[in-house]
Write a protein that holds these residues in place. Sequence first.
Motif, short mmCIF file in Angstrom:
data_model
loop_
_atom_site.label_atom_id
_atom_site.label_comp_id
_atom_site.label_asym_id
_atom_site.label_seq_id
_atom_site.Cartn_x
_atom_site.Cartn_y
_atom_site.Cartn_z
N ILE A 172 -3.73 10.05 -9.16
CA ILE A 172 -4.54 9.18 -9.88
C ILE A 172 -3.80 7.89 -9.68
O ILE A 172 -2.69 7.82 -9.61
CB ILE A 172 -4.53 9.07 -11.38
N ILE A 173 -4.52 7.02 -9.10
CA ILE A 173 -3.93 5.36 -8.95
C ILE A 173 -3.93 4.45 -10.09
O ILE A 173 -5.31 4.35 -10.62
CB ILE A 173 -4.46 4.59 -7.71
N PHE A 174 -3.17 4.01 -10.88
CA PHE A 174 -2.95 3.05 -11.79
C PHE A 174 -2.65 1.85 -11.22
O PHE A 174 -1.25 1.86 -11.03
CB PHE A 174 -2.56 3.78 -12.82
N THR A 175 -3.36 0.66 -11.21
CA THR A 175 -2.82 -0.23 -10.57
C THR A 175 -3.69 -1.56 -11.00
O THR A 175 -4.81 -1.65 -11.24
CB THR A 175 -3.02 -0.33 -9.07
N PHE A 176 -3.08 -2.90 -10.73
CA PHE A 176 -3.78 -4.04 -10.90
C PHE A 176 -4.22 -4.67 -9.83
O PHE A 176 -5.05 -5.61 -9.66
CB PHE A 176 -2.79 -5.22 -11.53
N VAL A 177 -4.20 -3.82 -8.43
CA VAL A 177 -4.99 -4.26 -7.38
C VAL A 177 -6.49 -3.80 -7.49
O VAL A 177 -6.43 -2.31 -7.48
CB VAL A 177 -4.15 -3.46 -6.28
N VAL A 178 -7.26 -4.69 -7.55
CA VAL A 178 -8.87 -4.34 -7.63
C VAL A 178 -9.62 -4.74 -6.88
O VAL A 178 -10.95 -4.46 -7.12
CB VAL A 178 -9.02 -4.80 -9.31
N ASN A 179 -9.10 -5.14 -5.59
CA ASN A 179 -10.11 -5.64 -4.69
C ASN A 179 -10.97 -4.35 -4.03
O ASN A 179 -10.31 -3.23 -4.02
CB ASN A 179 -9.48 -6.22 -3.58
N GLU A 180 -12.15 -4.64 -3.37
CA GLU A 180 -13.01 -3.48 -3.05
C GLU A 180 -12.43 -2.99 -1.99
O GLU A 180 -12.50 -1.59 -1.69
CB GLU A 180 -14.28 -4.16 -2.67
N ASP A 181 -11.36 -3.21 -1.09
CA ASP A 181 -11.08 -2.84 0.09
C ASP A 181 -10.28 -1.65 -0.13
O ASP A 181 -10.04 -0.71 0.27
CB ASP A 181 -10.13 -3.93 1.09
N MET A 204 0.67 -1.31 -0.14
CA MET A 204 -0.02 -0.10 0.06
C MET A 204 0.87 1.17 -0.16
O MET A 204 0.48 2.14 0.56
CB MET A 204 -1.10 0.08 1.35
N GLY A 205 1.99 1.44 -0.65
CA GLY A 205 2.87 2.54 -0.69
C GLY A 205 2.08 3.44 -1.42
O GLY A 205 2.35 5.02 -1.03
N GLY A 206 1.31 3.20 -2.51
CA GLY A 206 0.75 4.43 -3.29
C GLY A 206 -0.45 5.04 -2.26
O GLY A 206 -0.37 6.02 -2.57
N LEU A 207 -1.16 4.26 -1.54
CA LEU A 207 -2.05 4.63 -0.55
C LEU A 207 -1.35 5.66 0.44
O LEU A 207 -1.89 6.49 0.73
CB LEU A 207 -2.75 3.55 0.13
N VAL A 265 -9.95 0.06 -3.22
CA VAL A 265 -10.64 0.84 -3.80
C VAL A 265 -11.19 1.73 -2.74
O VAL A 265 -11.46 3.16 -2.68
CB VAL A 265 -11.72 0.41 -4.81
N ARG A 266 -12.08 1.28 -1.75
CA ARG A 266 -12.50 2.05 -0.66
C ARG A 266 -11.60 2.95 -0.14
O ARG A 266 -11.81 4.15 0.55
CB ARG A 266 -13.34 0.82 0.04
N ARG A 267 -10.37 2.30 0.29
CA ARG A 267 -9.66 3.16 0.95
C ARG A 267 -9.01 4.24 0.23
O ARG A 267 -8.78 5.40 0.74
CB ARG A 267 -8.13 2.33 1.65
N ALA A 268 -8.83 4.04 -1.22
CA ALA A 268 -8.25 5.10 -1.86
C ALA A 268 -9.40 6.24 -2.05
O ALA A 268 -9.02 7.39 -1.90
CB ALA A 268 -7.79 4.65 -3.18
N THR A 269 -10.56 5.75 -2.15
CA THR A 269 -11.70 6.88 -2.19
C THR A 269 -11.82 7.56 -0.89
O THR A 269 -12.00 8.98 -0.84
CB THR A 269 -12.98 6.18 -2.53
N THR A 270 -11.88 6.77 0.16
CA THR A 270 -11.77 7.45 1.28
C THR A 270 -10.84 8.82 1.44
O THR A 270 -11.04 9.87 2.13
CB THR A 270 -11.60 6.57 2.37
N ASN A 271 -9.54 8.37 1.09
CA ASN A 271 -8.33 9.47 1.15
C ASN A 271 -8.59 10.33 0.11
O ASN A 271 -7.77 11.25 -0.24
CB ASN A 271 -7.14 8.66 0.94
#
Length: 510
Positions: A88-97, A69-72, A99-105
């Motif tokens: 902008i986050i560009f990643t192959f990590v696509v789990n809901e958690d 989670m360095g990008g986060l 996405v939710r953490r990035a959106t919250t921030n």
Amino acid sequence: MESVKPTLLIVSDSPDRPEFEEAIGRTGLTLEVRTAGDIPSATTIIESEQVDCIVSAYEIPDENGRLYMGGLRLLEYVRREHGELPFIIFTFVVNEDSVRRATTNGVTAYIRDIEGENVVGQLSYHINSAISRRLTERRADEQARINEIIRDVNDSLVREQVRDEMIRRISLELTTDDVYRTAGFVFLDRETERIDTWTSGDTASLNEGERTTELVSQTLESGSVTTNSTSPPRIAIPVVYEETRYGVLVLETNASHVFYETERAVLGELGETIGHALNAIDVRNSLVDRERELSEQKEQLEQFASIVTHEIRNPLNVAKGNLAALQEEHDDEGEDPEFEYIERSLERIDTIVDDILALVRTNASLDVRTTALERVVEEAWDTVETDDAILEIGDGRAVEADPSQLRRLFENLFRNSIEHATPPDGRLTVSVYVDGDAIVVQDDGVGIDEAILDDIFEMGMTGAGYGTGLGMAIVSDLAERHGWTVTASNYEDGARFRIRGLETKGVDRE
């Protein structure tokens, strides 16, 4: 206007991926692309450079080399230290958690690097959108700071009465913020219109070198605001009043500054305002000199009156008394033509003395001619930034006036309506029509603050913080020079200005 070259920061262990290059190409923007492979490198760039958008992978190394989670974590840092900087986050990590953490921030966009997705199109769209919005916000913020500087400068224009002190104060006000680093003023010799003197806080920066001289020359030749094409950016503003060219104001700013059209227009108006203020100082100085001359003349006149009273009037009165005695003594001899001649001569001397003591008044003349009102109104409207305001003109009439001065009068009235009367949620309509011996200019805006209504034509009076405080005083001055009177009042929801004392007549139309 100079072009903008925004900075895009790519934080990834693979910054040379073809998707990045293709997406950047599709934006159509000319970008300065910087890359970083870990959080420490990224934060160094963010702190030392003006970054406009960040594209980051989700897993990037931190200061300890951990990927999780360095990008986060970088996003959290950016939001904490740099507010709404697009991320902008560009990643192959696509789990809901994730996405939710990035959106919250407050992530700007979360693009999934999945085969079959239009990742290049998404990257291009979000980079373009984010940078365009960022540049617009930056320009608005910078323009607000410039407007604040201009308000402080206008306050100085009203307060200062001495030319050099006013220019010194203007240069100080313009450089208090970090928008403009240095301010200099070139005075022109009135007769030769060549550079007379420089006034600058940093003569080594502005006064020396061919670049500034060339910029000043271009401005004097064109009569308009001019910028250079080299670094550091400089802008030269002509300072004029009517046909009088006082000089050029030169400003130097930081290397990343861009002179937008809005800023150029504001600075152009500042040059005119300074010109008006310098003219006001000239007028005041002329009045002081004239008052001194009049005082000296008055003193001479008083001395002359004393001489007339004692050296002419007294003997004259003695002569009249003796003549009266002689006439009475020879009254029984009938009228004597010689006595009548002497009496007429004494009366003539009396009249000559009265004529010598009379004062002669002279007035400066205007280029007054029959002027089509509609044409002057339209020309004035075209020279003012009116946004989407509407102009309505009544029946075509002609007035006896100096066309250029009448146009300037309307320009200031229109500018006042646009700047101070436009309703926040509506469209302003300005109407101009003839009513008897008066021209009426009225709008359907927010009206005039009752607190300043009686003093609205006083120099320095303004009903808004961004106003210059000079426009209505100019209107009053121009009206008085024509022998007119101008009044202001509130009418329904808007303001009405009535210019009385005009000679109007119909216009022949072919």
